[in-house]
Design a protein around this motif. Structure first.
Motif, PDB file in Angstrom:
ATOM      1  N   GLU A  37      15.383  14.641 -11.515  1.00  0.00           N
ATOM      2  CA  GLU A  37      16.583  15.455 -11.652  1.00  0.00           C
ATOM      3  C   GLU A  37      16.523  16.237 -12.966  1.00  0.00           C
ATOM      4  N   ILE A  38      17.079  17.441 -12.971  1.00  0.00           N
ATOM      5  CA  ILE A  38      17.140  18.243 -14.208  1.00  0.00           C
ATOM      6  C   ILE A  38      18.412  17.839 -14.957  1.00  0.00           C
ATOM      7  N   THR A  39      18.263  17.467 -16.205  1.00  0.00           N
ATOM      8  CA  THR A  39      19.429  17.152 -17.040  1.00  0.00           C
ATOM      9  C   THR A  39      19.340  18.019 -18.295  1.00  0.00           C
ATOM     10  N   MET A  40      20.493  18.228 -18.943  1.00  0.00           N
ATOM     11  CA  MET A  40      20.471  19.117 -20.100  1.00  0.00           C
ATOM     12  C   MET A  40      21.588  18.828 -21.067  1.00  0.00           C
ATOM     13  N   ASP A  41      21.300  19.028 -22.325  1.00  0.00           N
ATOM     14  CA  ASP A  41      22.294  18.887 -23.374  1.00  0.00           C
ATOM     15  C   ASP A  41      23.377  19.966 -23.153  1.00  0.00           C
ATOM     16  N   GLU A  42      24.649  19.565 -23.204  1.00  0.00           N
ATOM     17  CA  GLU A  42      25.736  20.483 -22.854  1.00  0.00           C
ATOM     18  C   GLU A  42      25.863  21.660 -23.842  1.00  0.00           C
ATOM     19  N   GLU A  43      25.627  21.382 -25.110  1.00  0.00           N
ATOM     20  CA  GLU A  43      25.764  22.451 -26.113  1.00  0.00           C
ATOM     21  C   GLU A  43      24.680  23.526 -25.865  1.00  0.00           C
ATOM     22  N   LEU A  44      23.470  23.064 -25.547  1.00  0.00           N
ATOM     23  CA  LEU A  44      22.367  23.992 -25.247  1.00  0.00           C
ATOM     24  C   LEU A  44      22.674  24.777 -23.965  1.00  0.00           C
ATOM     25  N   ARG A  45      23.201  24.073 -22.981  1.00  0.00           N
ATOM     26  CA  ARG A  45      23.518  24.714 -21.700  1.00  0.00           C
ATOM     27  C   ARG A  45      24.502  25.876 -21.898  1.00  0.00           C
ATOM     28  N   ILE A  46      25.536  25.643 -22.694  1.00  0.00           N
ATOM     29  CA  ILE A  46      26.557  26.688 -22.895  1.00  0.00           C
ATOM     30  C   ILE A  46      25.942  27.909 -23.592  1.00  0.00           C
ATOM     31  N   ARG A  47      25.058  27.668 -24.566  1.00  0.00           N
ATOM     32  CA  ARG A  47      24.429  28.800 -25.271  1.00  0.00           C
ATOM     33  C   ARG A  47      23.473  29.558 -24.339  1.00  0.00           C
ATOM     34  N   ALA A  48      22.794  28.815 -23.471  1.00  0.00           N
ATOM     35  CA  ALA A  48      21.838  29.465 -22.559  1.00  0.00           C
ATOM     36  C   ALA A  48      22.554  30.194 -21.415  1.00  0.00           C
ATOM     37  N   LEU A  49      23.767  29.749 -21.121  1.00  0.00           N
ATOM     38  CA  LEU A  49      24.513  30.324 -19.994  1.00  0.00           C
ATOM     39  C   LEU A  49      24.904  31.790 -20.239  1.00  0.00           C
ATOM     40  N   GLN A  50      25.360  32.082 -21.467  1.00  0.00           N
ATOM     41  CA  GLN A  50      25.891  33.427 -21.745  1.00  0.00           C
ATOM     42  C   GLN A  50      24.916  34.560 -21.401  1.00  0.00           C
ATOM     43  N   PRO A  51      23.663  34.521 -21.886  1.00  0.00           N
ATOM     44  CA  PRO A  51      22.739  35.620 -21.528  1.00  0.00           C
ATOM     45  C   PRO A  51      22.390  35.674 -20.042  1.00  0.00           C
ATOM     46  N   ILE A  52      22.469  34.533 -19.355  1.00  0.00           N
ATOM     47  CA  ILE A  52      22.203  34.544 -17.899  1.00  0.00           C
ATOM     48  C   ILE A  52      23.388  35.211 -17.191  1.00  0.00           C
ATOM     49  N   GLN A  53      24.600  34.872 -17.648  1.00  0.00           N
ATOM     50  CA  GLN A  53      25.783  35.486 -17.028  1.00  0.00           C
ATOM     51  C   GLN A  53      25.789  36.996 -17.246  1.00  0.00           C
ATOM     52  N   ARG A  54      25.362  37.412 -18.467  1.00  0.00           N
ATOM     53  CA  ARG A  54      25.287  38.865 -18.723  1.00  0.00           C
ATOM     54  C   ARG A  54      24.339  39.506 -17.712  1.00  0.00           C
ATOM     55  N   MET A  55      23.193  38.865 -17.470  1.00  0.00           N
ATOM     56  CA  MET A  55      22.244  39.418 -16.498  1.00  0.00           C
ATOM     57  C   MET A  55      22.882  39.511 -15.110  1.00  0.00           C
ATOM     58  N   LEU A  56      23.564  38.448 -14.696  1.00  0.00           N
ATOM     59  CA  LEU A  56      24.146  38.455 -13.346  1.00  0.00           C
ATOM     60  C   LEU A  56      25.203  39.549 -13.229  1.00  0.00           C
ATOM     61  N   GLU A  57      26.014  39.738 -14.291  1.00  0.00           N
ATOM     62  CA  GLU A  57      27.030  40.808 -14.262  1.00  0.00           C
ATOM     63  C   GLU A  57      26.346  42.185 -14.181  1.00  0.00           C
ATOM     64  N   MET A  58      25.256  42.340 -14.937  1.00  0.00           N
ATOM     65  CA  MET A  58      24.585  43.651 -14.977  1.00  0.00           C
ATOM     66  C   MET A  58      23.781  43.926 -13.711  1.00  0.00           C
ATOM     67  N   SER A  59      23.564  42.906 -12.888  1.00  0.00           N
ATOM     68  CA  SER A  59      22.764  43.083 -11.665  1.00  0.00           C
ATOM     69  C   SER A  59      23.628  43.141 -10.418  1.00  0.00           C
ATOM     70  N   ALA A  60      24.944  43.008 -10.597  1.00  0.00           N
ATOM     71  CA  ALA A  60      25.844  42.926  -9.429  1.00  0.00           C
ATOM     72  C   ALA A  60      25.861  44.257  -8.672  1.00  0.00           C
TER      73      ALA A  60
END
Ligand code: 13P
Ligand code: SF4
Length: 324
Positions: A301-324
């Protein structure tokens, strides 16, 4: 039978499903309310049992909108990790935890951090083939499907640092006419295609069009009729009237091409070594047996530190918004 032999037989009997592996995977899918997301580079049996097959962008879009309880990611680690970043409450399984990516490995966080700091005024756009730590140091994530569009949307006066793939970076510099500051990473699979063998293949198949992924080196790309992401390449063969194509990317994509275009001929571009085609050793660590076992055991299973996850999420969300 010896004691050791008996133990091995017992382990095998417990591991192997009573019915066919494929039937058992489909049964477990219902039982777990799971979705199987597969990349085009997976072996054909895995693609055939998946709920969705796609490129990196489509797979992250799919992961962002799934309602399944369990995401089974038939791809490599950074892809499953991206699905986890987008789905902290869902369980994300990867058939083989060692399925990494040479390109992601070519950008270690402890070396990228000072590089990023040296160019603090630059906007950081990183290709999705990188670790969560690298994503957390990025402003925007991109894939080979949307990189050109994302770069073109940034004001021209804003300097850009692009990583980790130098080949995709160089290709984008040419396409956008911008001067990108490049991290010198690369994919070992796409860098081993042989230009000499490609040229010989073109002589033997004069009508064949050459299709290449932008992770290939410039000496390969200059011989291509079309350069694009896996989905871009697939769409090209669907719409092009040509009947023969030389494919310079991981040959797993040929399965989808043959399904979409029966009758057309697809020839895998050969690498420098003695193999006939150029499979990604990381992608190919996943097998039907491991897919079945990971669903049965709900591990790895993939597990992840929550603080790291939140920081990594923002640039991915920007990509998803820009690709919509
Ligand atoms: P795509 O985004 O084009 O599917 O590429 C993924 C990849 O890993 C290429 O090597
Ligand atoms: Fe990574 Fe290259 Fe394999 Fe794609 S083909 S997953 S970039 S090692």
């Amino acid at each position: 039978m010896s004691m050791a032999g008996q133990a091995v037989a017992e382990i095998r009997a417990n591991a192997e499903p009573k019915h066919g592996v494929e039937d058992e995977i489909r049964r477990l899918k219902r039982e777990l309310n799971a979705v199987i997301l597969a990349h085009f580079y997976q072996e054909s049996e895995i693609q055939d049992v998946a709920d969705f097959i796609g490129d990196s962008l489509q797979l992250s879009q799919q992961a962002s909108r799934t309602e399944a309880d369990v995401i089974v990611f038939a791809g490599v680690h950074f892809m499953a990790e991206t699905a986890k970043i987008l789905n902290p409450t869902r369980q994300v399984l990867l058939p083989d935890l060692n399925a990494g990516c040479s390109l992601a490995d070519s950008c270690p966080p402890h070396l990228f951090k000072p590089f990023r700091e040296r160019y603090a005024d630059h906007l950081v756009i990183n290709y999705i083939n990188c670790s969560a730590e690298i994503k957390a140091m990025s402003d925007i994530i991109c894939t080979s499907s949307n990189a050109e569009k994302i770069i073109n949307s940034i004001p021209r006066e804003r300097p850009i640092l692009f990583g980790p793939d130098r080949n995709l970076g160089r290709y984008l510099m040419k396409k956008t006419g911008r001067d990108l500051r490049l991290w010198q990473g690369a994919c070992t699979v796409h860098e081993t295609f042989s230009e000499q063998k490609l040229l010989r293949l073109k002589v033997r198949h004069p009508g064949a069009k050459v299709l290449a992924h932008p992770e290939c080196e410039e000496r390969l790309l200059r011989n291509a009729d079309y350069v694009g992401s896996t989905t871009g390449i697939l769409n090209y063969v669907k719409h092009d009237p040509g009947q023969e194509f030389i494919v310079a990317t991981e040959p797993g994509i040929i399965h989808a091409m043959e399904k979409e275009c029966p009758g057309k001929i697809f020839i895998p571009a050969p690498p420098e070594n003695s193999c006939a085609c150029n499979e990604c050793p990381h992608m190919r660590l996943n097998t039907m047996g491991k897919l079945y076992l990971c669903m049965k055991n709900r591990s790895p299973e993939i597990t992840m530190d929550e603080e790291l996850r939140i920081r990594a999420l923002q640039p991915i969300q920007r990509m998803l918004e820009m690709s919509a």
